[in-house]
Write a protein that holds these residues in place. Structure first.
Motif, PDB file in Angstrom:
ATOM      1  N   ALA A  17       0.833  -1.205   0.000  1.00 26.33           N
ATOM      2  CA  ALA A  17       0.000   0.000   0.000  1.00 26.33           C
ATOM      3  C   ALA A  17       0.865   1.252   0.000  1.00 26.33           C
ATOM      4  O   ALA A  17       0.585   2.206  -0.727  1.00 26.33           O
ATOM      5  CB  ALA A  17      -0.924  -0.009   1.207  1.00 26.33           C
ATOM      6  N   ILE A  36      -5.186   0.918   5.795  1.00 23.54           N
ATOM      7  CA  ILE A  36      -4.753  -0.002   4.741  1.00 23.54           C
ATOM      8  C   ILE A  36      -5.545  -1.292   4.889  1.00 23.54           C
ATOM      9  O   ILE A  36      -5.480  -1.962   5.925  1.00 23.54           O
ATOM     10  CB  ILE A  36      -3.242  -0.284   4.865  1.00 23.54           C
ATOM     11  N   CYS A  38      -5.117  -5.201   0.969  1.00 24.74           N
ATOM     12  CA  CYS A  38      -3.939  -5.048   0.127  1.00 24.74           C
ATOM     13  C   CYS A  38      -3.023  -6.253   0.312  1.00 24.74           C
ATOM     14  O   CYS A  38      -3.079  -6.956   1.322  1.00 24.74           O
ATOM     15  CB  CYS A  38      -3.189  -3.764   0.474  1.00 24.74           C
ATOM     16  N   ILE A  96      -3.601  -1.422   9.792  1.00 26.12           N
ATOM     17  CA  ILE A  96      -3.267  -2.320   8.689  1.00 26.12           C
ATOM     18  C   ILE A  96      -4.005  -3.630   8.900  1.00 26.12           C
ATOM     19  O   ILE A  96      -3.784  -4.337   9.895  1.00 26.12           O
ATOM     20  CB  ILE A  96      -1.747  -2.571   8.619  1.00 26.12           C
TER      21      ILE A  96
END
Length: 438
Positions: free
Chosen positions: A236, A265, A268, A286
């Motif tokens: 990302a 994020i 991804c 994330i």
């Protein structure tokens, strides 16, 4: 548009065109550019159709609009000033829809474009609320060349644009640039700060890119904050060679304050990758669990041995490989603190190879594996590391191989950690104090 006379040349006074308006026209099929502005003070280009510039492919540049004054070095002889380009439709222009090569005070707003909008070496430029859609993989939707000679920065704002289908969405180069609130999709790379200084990239959303959502390269003092990356088939966020390396290979680059913070994020292949850079990675969320690409997931956060990193306060959920992976060496600083690494499914949550005095402090690491095994914090070939006040535990009922492992490193300080479901595997030369193993 040209001026009468030139600035500081001869006795004839410099007199640029003023208060020029071009409205509700169709400008089609010029040999070079449909509109060229060399000098002006006040031009409005509004509600026009500007198409098919550059039909003579033997001559350039082939722009729908070309704003390009005349000068030599840092001396201007003709200056385009105060230009508004608003609510126009650009289609089929050969090279760019429009280029502000070196104009001052240019506003590009509310246009539809199927090709590149460039701010070149332009100064005091706003590129706002344009729709830029490409169907044949042109290179960049919005781009820059750098800072004009004799000036300290570009002072450019790129905001509210919708970009789709370009190889690269936005390239922010030069100095003093803000890239905020743009939406970019269906390309290879979303937003890149490249050969840039003092850049803010904030509040953007990048979706469905093939390579990367955001990149910082050969730059310094770049802040990448409060952005979103979704469904990217690579990392990302990538940061490389920032700050720029000096020309002397024996000289260390100056430390700068690149910041990657508070980004979201999801879905991804990889999270954040740092190479040859100085970066603070702080407060990011994330979650790569829903990545559905053909290739295996990458690391959630990684860094190489040539980087100085502070990785603080991030939340990493469901890591499939290493949540944090890094390599160190003497002279480089590594701080990994106060991160919440939850529901880890990988073999190891945090792995650091080599380096002197890395610090792993105050992290909360939980595993959600469906079998025994897993290492919370694993140091390989480091020296004088500090591993303190971390909590490592398994919440799935399976045992960990080790909560903390330092037996392949030297002189680690392992202090006041809590390990639940796995013990400590330490080196004989380690200093230990106040650890709790349950």
């Amino acid at each position: 548009m040209n001026a009468q006379g030139m600035i500081g040349v001869g006795t004839k006074p410099y007199t640029p065109p003023k208060k020029v308006t071009i409205q509700r026209c169709t400008l089609d099929g010029a040999r070079r550019n449909n509109i060229s502005i060399n000098a002006c003070d006040g031009v409005v280009i509004e509600n026009n159709v500007i198409r098919n510039a550059g039909v003579d492919t033997t001559i350039g540049p082939g722009f729908g609009i070309d704003i390009e004054g005349y000068g030599e070095g840092d001396i201007d002889f003709e200056v385009p000033v105060n230009v508004v380009i608003k609510n126009n439709t650009f289609r089929g222009n050969r090279e760019h829809s429009m280029s502000n090569y070196n104009g001052y005070g240019v506003v590009i707003e509310g246009n539809f474009s199927d090709h590149t909008i460039s701010y070149g070496f332009g100064t005091d430029t706003v590129i706002a609320n344009n729709v830029i859609i490409c169907t044949d993989a042109k290179v960049e939707a919005i781009r820059c060349e750098g800072v004009s000679n004799g000036l300290v920065g570009n002072n450019v704002t790129i905001t509210g644009n919708v970009v789709k289908g370009f190889v690269k969405g936005i390239q922010a180069s030069g100095k003093d640039v803000v890239v905020a609130g743009n939406t970019i999709s269906d390309g290879r790379l979303g937003i890149q700060a490249y050969l840039a200084e003092n850049v803010l990239v904030s509040g953007n959303a990048v979706h469905h890119c093939e390579v990367s959502a955001y990149r910082i390269g050969h730059s310094k003092n770049v802040s990448l904050v409060n952005n979103k990356a979704f469904a990217v088939n690579g990392y990302a966020i990538e940061v490389f060679q920032s700050p720029v390396k000096p020309s002397d290979p024996d000289e260390e680059p100056a430390i700068t304050c690149n910041l990657v913070a508070s980004n979201l994020i999801s879905k991804c292949r990889g999270g954040i990758k740092v190479e040859d850079s100085d970066v603070s990675v702080m407060g990011n969320l994330i979650d790569l669990r829903e990545y559905e690409g053909p290739l295996a997931s990458l690391y959630d956060i990684s860094f190489d041995k040539n980087s100085n990193v502070a990785i603080k306060g991030n939340r990493i959920v469901g890591a499939k490989k290493f949540a944090i992976y890094g390599e160190g060496r003497s002279g480089k600083r590594v701080l990994i603190s106060d991160n919440d690494i939850a529901e880890t499914k990988s073999i190891t949550a945090v792995l650091i190879k080599e380096g002197v005095r890395p610090q792993v402090i105050g992290n909360n690491i939980s595993f959600d594996r469906n079998s025994d095994g897993g290492i919370g914090i694993y140091l390989q070939a480091t020296s004088n590391a500090v591993v303190a006040r971390n909590s490592v535990y398994s919440n799935s009922g399976f045992s960990l191989t080790n909560a903390i492992r330092t037996n392949e490193s030297n002189h680690s300080k392992v202090l006041q950690n809590v390990a639940v479901g796995g013990g400590l595997l330490l080196s004989q030369g380690d200093t230990t104090m106040g650890n709790t193993v349950v």
